[in-house]
Design a protein around this motif. Structure first.
Motif, short mmCIF file in Angstrom:
data_model
loop_
_atom_site.label_atom_id
_atom_site.label_comp_id
_atom_site.label_asym_id
_atom_site.label_seq_id
_atom_site.Cartn_x
_atom_site.Cartn_y
_atom_site.Cartn_z
N ASP A 1 0.17 41.52 12.77
CA ASP A 1 -0.64 42.60 13.35
C ASP A 1 -1.66 43.13 12.33
N ALA A 2 -1.96 42.32 11.32
CA ALA A 2 -2.88 42.76 10.27
C ALA A 2 -4.34 42.67 10.71
N HIS A 3 -5.16 43.49 10.07
CA HIS A 3 -6.60 43.50 10.32
C HIS A 3 -7.33 43.53 8.98
N HIS A 4 -8.58 43.17 9.03
CA HIS A 4 -9.43 43.27 7.85
C HIS A 4 -9.42 44.72 7.33
N GLY A 5 -9.19 44.89 6.04
CA GLY A 5 -9.17 46.22 5.44
C GLY A 5 -7.79 46.85 5.35
N ASP A 6 -6.78 46.23 5.97
CA ASP A 6 -5.42 46.76 5.88
C ASP A 6 -4.87 46.61 4.46
N SER A 7 -3.87 47.42 4.14
CA SER A 7 -3.20 47.33 2.85
C SER A 7 -1.87 46.60 2.99
N ILE A 8 -1.64 45.65 2.10
CA ILE A 8 -0.37 44.93 2.05
C ILE A 8 0.09 44.92 0.60
#
Length: 207
Positions: free
Chosen positions: A34-41
């Motif tokens: 469910d990740a998107h560009h700009g997310d933090s991991i």
């Protein structure tokens, strides 16, 4: 913000070093679901920003400061890494408040197996040891753990079977480098007291 509860062990699938930076590509089917560009991991305890997604892999840029403060620069293609998505506001704080801002690195000094656990001793710099307290929290390669014993140049933690099996900590050999993040609350309190003790005024009315 993270909790230090690793969601999956991913893998470095590409690593490109620049003069003062690096670009990593990491495989993590769960964290990319469910990740998107700009997310933090969080990658081994380091908060990184997703720059692109391709199937079950994501790319991140790693700057010079991060390379200097953490062990990410020593990873190679095929290296396993602990992964955690940023905590949702509606989620449970299963570990402790983890920023993903690594304070420094430590070294695995010894591993002592127990009946159903393993005691691991981590050597670290005295300037980090001062922030640790017995039964306090520490983040090791993104894993929230409870400090068992503190010494001037080392500390110990106990790893339960779940941690040994479901994070990279179970396979770390003696001599391995790990990323460390001390408890942010303790760090701020200690720094504030240091400033007061040295006469560094902060706000009118501070005692």
């Amino acid at each position: 913000m993270f909790t230090g509860i690793v969601e999956e062990v991913g893998e470095i699938v590409d690593l490109r070093h620049g003069e003062e930076s690096a670009v990593l590509r990491v495989r993590g089917p769960l964290v990319t679901s469910d990740a998107h560009h700009g997310d933090s991991i969080s990658v081994n305890g380091v908060c990184l920003t997703v720059t692109d997604l391709n199937g079950d892999t994501f790319g991140v840029d790693v700057m010079a400061e991060t390379l200097a403060r953490s062990g990410l620069g020593g990873l190679a293609v095929g290296s396993p890494v602990n992964l955690e998505r940023a905590m949702a506001a509606t989620g449970r704080l299963g570990g402790h408040l983890v920023q993903g801002h690594v304070d420094g690195t430590g070294t695995v000094r010894s591993r002592t197996p127990g009946e159903a656990w393993e005691v691991v001793e981590i050597a670290l710099a005295p300037e980090l040891s001062r922030y640790l307290v017995e039964k306090g929290s520490i983040t090791i390669d993104g894993v929230s753990l409870t400090v068992v014993e503190v010494r001037p140049d080392a500390f110990t933690v106990s790893l339960i079977p779940t941690t040994l099996a479901e994070t990279t900590l179970g396979a770390l050999p003696v001599g391995a480098m790990v990323n460390l993040e001390v408890d942010v609350i303790g760090k701020y309190v200690a720094t504030y007291l240091d400033r007061i003790g040295t006469g560094w005024a902060t706000q009118d009315g501070d005692k």
